[in-house]
Design an enzyme around this catalytic site. Structure first.
Site, PDB file in Angstrom:
ATOM      1  N   LYS A 189       0.801  -1.061  -0.126  1.00 17.35           N
ATOM      2  CA  LYS A 189      -0.052  -0.026  -0.084  1.00 17.35           C
ATOM      3  C   LYS A 189       0.833   1.236  -0.049  1.00 17.35           C
ATOM      4  O   LYS A 189       0.701   2.018  -0.684  1.00 17.35           O
ATOM      5  CB  LYS A 189      -1.030  -0.064   1.056  1.00 17.35           C
ATOM      6  CG  LYS A 189      -1.949  -0.767   1.065  1.00 17.35           C
ATOM      7  CD  LYS A 189      -2.744  -1.409   2.565  1.00 17.35           C
ATOM      8  CE  LYS A 189      -3.685  -2.503   2.188  1.00 17.35           C
ATOM      9  NZ  LYS A 189      -4.244  -3.147   3.495  1.00 17.35           N
ATOM     10  N   GLN A 192      -4.214  -1.617   9.581  1.00  9.40           N
ATOM     11  CA  GLN A 192      -4.129  -3.152   9.002  1.00  9.40           C
ATOM     12  C   GLN A 192      -4.902  -3.975  10.029  1.00  9.40           C
ATOM     13  O   GLN A 192      -4.364  -3.929  11.104  1.00  9.40           O
ATOM     14  CB  GLN A 192      -2.728  -3.415   8.791  1.00  9.40           C
ATOM     15  CG  GLN A 192      -2.354  -4.769   7.878  1.00  9.40           C
ATOM     16  CD  GLN A 192      -3.165  -4.703   6.489  1.00  9.40           C
ATOM     17  OE1 GLN A 192      -2.997  -3.668   5.745  1.00  9.40           O
ATOM     18  NE2 GLN A 192      -3.680  -5.624   6.422  1.00  9.40           N
ATOM     19  N   ASP A 238     -11.182   2.438   3.800  1.00 10.20           N
ATOM     20  CA  ASP A 238     -11.314   0.909   3.953  1.00 10.20           C
ATOM     21  C   ASP A 238     -12.863   0.645   3.589  1.00 10.20           C
ATOM     22  O   ASP A 238     -13.114  -0.485   3.376  1.00 10.20           O
ATOM     23  CB  ASP A 238     -10.729   0.309   5.101  1.00 10.20           C
ATOM     24  CG  ASP A 238      -9.712  -0.745   4.761  1.00 10.20           C
ATOM     25  OD1 ASP A 238      -9.284  -1.084   3.501  1.00 10.20           O
ATOM     26  OD2 ASP A 238      -8.839  -1.157   5.561  1.00 10.20           O
TER      27      ASP A 238
END
Ligand code: NAP
Length: 302
Positions: free
Chosen positions: A54, A98, A121
């Site tokens: 990422k 994460q 997200d």
């Protein structure tokens, strides 16, 4: 006839090029630089590698990006305080924590702390609700499902009026892709059926799908004879079924299988995604797209 292979690697590269141009234009026109922070707790090797991917992509696209590494014994309250700092930081438009988190941290609490307008997200309950409502309510789409929609559309398949069958009802893939495709909107407007372990006749449902999306996590669950000739098949499954030695590096690498028997299915389907190289490369790209959207939204130029 053999199916068209839908390359997620190629489509993701195409979208990244588009984003790169958009970021350069945003900088030149408005002085906006999309900002992304990735928060990594501990050193789980899979998480380390996802976050590195990422960050690498964010750099390539010209983002302002920070990787914030925290020890795996960070307290829940300290993690929450850290997120609150990024919630207020005007240079940051996307915050990615994460997952999975260590057991002593409540994942729901952490997700609920995120500013929904920086939740790139798209896991915050407010964003899940916005997705359900659809239209201009939905600022972000969750990354894997958004990537699936792009794969279908950029391969030239019509979703409007199509019979779509989604195998799996998880919160990160099955439910959101079903919601995205049933909206009364461009690139959607499909008739969607979601099947799961409680479904009586999985085969019969799969057989009538013009677009079949499989996200079950069961290697080769979908048999070639379940596929309607000419269908578009999106295989989300990534199943590690063993290890092999890489010819390039000489090191062991996982053998991955999808939820669909690709070699046989490609002789029946009209188009199909491979595993790996299908849905996988799209997820990070859609995270970048959400961060660009967020930056524009925060600057009022969307
Ligand atoms: P998940 O949370 O385990 O959900 C799996 C879903 O499939 C559940 O709804 C389950 O039904 C259903 N299912 C499992 N076995 C089934 C069967 N035999 N018949 C019918 N339905 C069945 O999995 P997930 O997180 O959605 O992930 C699914 C797969 O996609 C995994 O292989 C994962 O690694 C992969 N994935 C890939 C990406 C990517 O490429 N970027 C991203 C996310 C996930 P019940 O609800 O009834 O249990």
């Amino acid at each position: 006839m053999s199916a068209k292979i839908i390359s997620g690697t190629e489509i993701a590269a195409q979208i990244r090029e588009e984003l790169k141009k958009e970021v350069a234009e945003m900088k030149a026109k408005y002085g906006i630089v999309p900002g992304l922070v990735t928060i990594l707790i501990g050193k789980n090797p899979a998480s380390v590698s996802y976050v590195a991917g990422k960050q690498k992509t964010a750099h390539e696209l010209g983002f302002y990006s920070i990787q914030d590494d925290q020890p795996d014994d960070i307290s829940e309250s300290d993690l929450i305080k850290l997120i609150e700092i990024y919630n207020k930081d005007p240079k940051i438009h996307g915050i990615l924590v994460q997952l999975p988190l260590p057991k002593h941290i409540n994942e729901k609490k952490v997700i609920n702390t995120l500013d929904p307008d920086k939740d790139v997200d798209c896991f915050h309950p407010i964003n899940v609700g916005r997705l359900m409502i659809g239209g201009s309510e939905a600022n972000f789409l969750p990354c894997t499902p958004a990537g699936i929609q792009e794969l279908i559309l950029r391969s030239g398949f019509e979703t409007s009026g199509a019979e779509v069958v989604v195998v799996g009802r998880s919160n990160i893939v099955g439910k959101p892709i079903a919601n995205i495709l049933l909206q009364k909107a461009k690139g959607a407007n499909a008739t969607v059926t979601v099947v799961h372990t409680g479904t009586k006749n999985l085969e019969a449902h799969c057989k009538r799908a013009e677009i079949l999306i499989v996200a079950a996590g069961v290697p080769h669950l979908v048999k070639p004879e379940w596929i309607k000739p000419g269908a578009c098949v999106i295989d989300v499954g990534v199943n590690r079924v063993g290890e092999k030695i890489s010819e390039k590096t000489g090191k062991p690498v996982p053998i991955l299988k999808g939820d669909v028997d690709f070699d046989k299915a490609k002789e029946i389907a009209g188009a199909i995604t491979p595993v790996p190289g299908g849905v996988g490369p799209m997820t990070i790209t859609m995270l970048m797209k959400n961060t660009v959207t967020s930056a524009k939204m925060h600057a009022g130029v969307r």
